[in-house]
Design an enzyme around this catalytic site. Structure first.
Site, PDB file in Angstrom:
ATOM      1  N   LYS A  35     -60.514 -57.815 -15.645  1.00 55.18           N
ATOM      2  CA  LYS A  35     -59.906 -57.351 -16.349  1.00 55.18           C
ATOM      3  C   LYS A  35     -59.030 -56.778 -15.498  1.00 55.18           C
ATOM      4  O   LYS A  35     -59.312 -55.931 -14.364  1.00 55.18           O
ATOM      5  CB  LYS A  35     -60.587 -57.031 -17.095  1.00 55.18           C
ATOM      6  N   ARG A 130     -67.656 -48.115 -29.613  1.00 52.88           N
ATOM      7  CA  ARG A 130     -66.899 -48.209 -29.397  1.00 52.88           C
ATOM      8  C   ARG A 130     -66.114 -49.579 -30.401  1.00 52.88           C
ATOM      9  O   ARG A 130     -65.752 -49.550 -31.449  1.00 52.88           O
ATOM     10  CB  ARG A 130     -66.389 -48.923 -27.901  1.00 52.88           C
ATOM     11  N   TYR A 255     -49.562 -28.120   0.969  1.00 50.08           N
ATOM     12  CA  TYR A 255     -48.679 -28.178  -0.323  1.00 50.08           C
ATOM     13  C   TYR A 255     -49.529 -26.882  -0.910  1.00 50.08           C
ATOM     14  O   TYR A 255     -50.370 -27.112  -1.009  1.00 50.08           O
ATOM     15  CB  TYR A 255     -48.070 -28.727  -1.312  1.00 50.08           C
ATOM     16  N   MET A 303     -47.861 -36.963  -3.194  1.00 52.57           N
ATOM     17  CA  MET A 303     -48.147 -38.153  -3.396  1.00 52.57           C
ATOM     18  C   MET A 303     -47.766 -39.100  -2.430  1.00 52.57           C
ATOM     19  O   MET A 303     -47.972 -40.463  -3.279  1.00 52.57           O
ATOM     20  CB  MET A 303     -46.265 -38.166  -4.036  1.00 52.57           C
TER      21      MET A 303
END
Ligand SMILES: Cc1ncc(COP(=O)(O)O)c(C=O)c1O
Length: 359
Positions: A35, A130, A255, A303
């Site tokens: 998956k 779940r 940054y 990014m």
């Protein structure tokens, strides 16, 4: 043209890892969990490489349809089952096996044409809270499914552990007991163990095991690596150096100026960032390989880029040199710890702009 950021997938390693899984599985059949784009490794390519698996498991119908469209004819299990008539009809047409975990799914099966035949796995909620039926509802669901002409007999018996990766076995032993008690009088194949269950709880191996992470060469257990379990990591995430510069003592990098140079620093900038799925949360100090040597991230992950302190890298560097973010020489388990997450999230999080290449 070679892409700047790539995830190379070692298909021989996938096959090797399947053989290690089989060695642990004590003869149980292997439902390979593919998956989420095979945990970021490429659904169709992984299924092709794992052609010797006994079945594939995906979360949703769409993933199963992609496998069939690629010519995969093996059994495919939908771990979440289906949720409406249209999905059920598509699943039956493609002969998908369905996990049944809520009463609504039994009613959908009941409403199918009596000529249809569907293989189902009834899921017990053994304590994770779940998916799955609990207690009396499980027994009732089993009776209901056994009574449907549309369902092939015997109904498969399925559960999932919440804590098989933990050092303390207590929770899993309790969940295993719940499963044994609920199913002891019932026929049908049993399928319980994920990767950690397979490794830690021999009693959970049943007729089928259901590993994902192990197949990708990664350990599900804390403070260990796939290599330590005899596995070979399948994915290498790599980029390249796109700038090199010197940074004086006291200068700040990236940054927010989050990293300050405490010595005259040789800094490499590599073209990879959270836009590629490399987690922003790793931060300064996390290891990368540059020119084959370990170096550390300096400053925040942007990014598209990271800064790397390469002052101690013993080989001369130039633009275009490879930068490995994780792979056989730099376990993704280690990067996950730096990021405060699990390797699953990093592998699945590779973004669309990363070229996934087979090698
Ligand atoms: C129901 C189910 N079975 C098996 C697996 C495979 O787990 P692992 O990758 O830990 O082997 C998963 C993964 O999330 C799952 O949700």
């Amino acid at each position: 043209m070679k892409p700047i950021v790539s995830a190379s997938i070692d298909t021989a390693a996938l096959r090797h890892n399947l053989s290690i899984v089989r060695a642990h599985a004590s003869g149980a059949r292997v439902m390979a969990v593919v998956k989420a784009n095979a945990y970021g490794h490429g659904l169709v390519a992984v299924a092709a490489a794992l052609g010797d698996a006994d079945a594939f498991a995906v979360a949703r119908l769409e993933e199963g349809l992609l496998l069939r469209a690629a010519g995969v004819s093996k059994a495919i299990v939908l771990l979440e089952g289906v949720f409406d008539r249209e999905q059920l009809e598509a699943a039956v047409a493609e002969q998908f096996e369905l996990v049944v975990h809520v009463p609504e799914q039994i009613e959908l099966l009941r409403a199918l044409t009596p000529a249809a035949r569907c293989t189902v796995w009834l899921k017990l909620d053994c304590g994770m809270n779940r998916l799955g039926f609990k207690g009396r509802a499980f027994a009732d669901a089993w009776k209901a499914l056994e009574g449907l002409v549309q369902v092939r007999k015997a109904v498969g018996l399925f559960t999932h552990f919440s804590s098989a990766d933990e050092r303390d076995p207590e929770a899993t032993l309790a969940q295993l007991k719940v499963f044994m008690e609920a199913t002891s009088a019932l026929g049908g194949h049993r399928c319980l163990a994920n990767s950690a269950g397979l490794l830690n709880f021999p009693l959970s191996r049943g007729d089928w095991v259901r590993p994902g992470l192990l197949l990708y060469g990664v350990s599900p257990l804390p403070d260990s690596t796939g290599a330590g379990l005899g596995l070979r990591p399948v994915m290498t995430l790599q980029s390249r150096v796109i700038a090199l510069k010197d940074v004086a003592v006291g200068e700040r990098v990236g940054y927010g100026g989050a990293w300050t140079s405490e010595r005259r620093t040789r800094l490499a900038v590599a073209a990879v960032g959270y836009g590629d799925g490399y987690p922003r949360s790793v931060g300064s100090g996390a290891p990368v390989l540059v020119g084959g040597a370990r170096a550390t991230i300096a400053g925040r992950v942007s990014m598209d880029m990271i800064g790397i302190d390469v002052t101690d890298v013993p080989v001369p560097l130039k633009l275009g040199d490879p930068v490995v973010l994780w792979g056989p020489q730099l376990p993704v388990e280690e990067i996950a710890r730096w990021a405060g997450t699990v390797p699953y999230e990093l592998l699945c999080g590779i973004s669309q702009r990363v070229a996934v290449e087979l090698c």
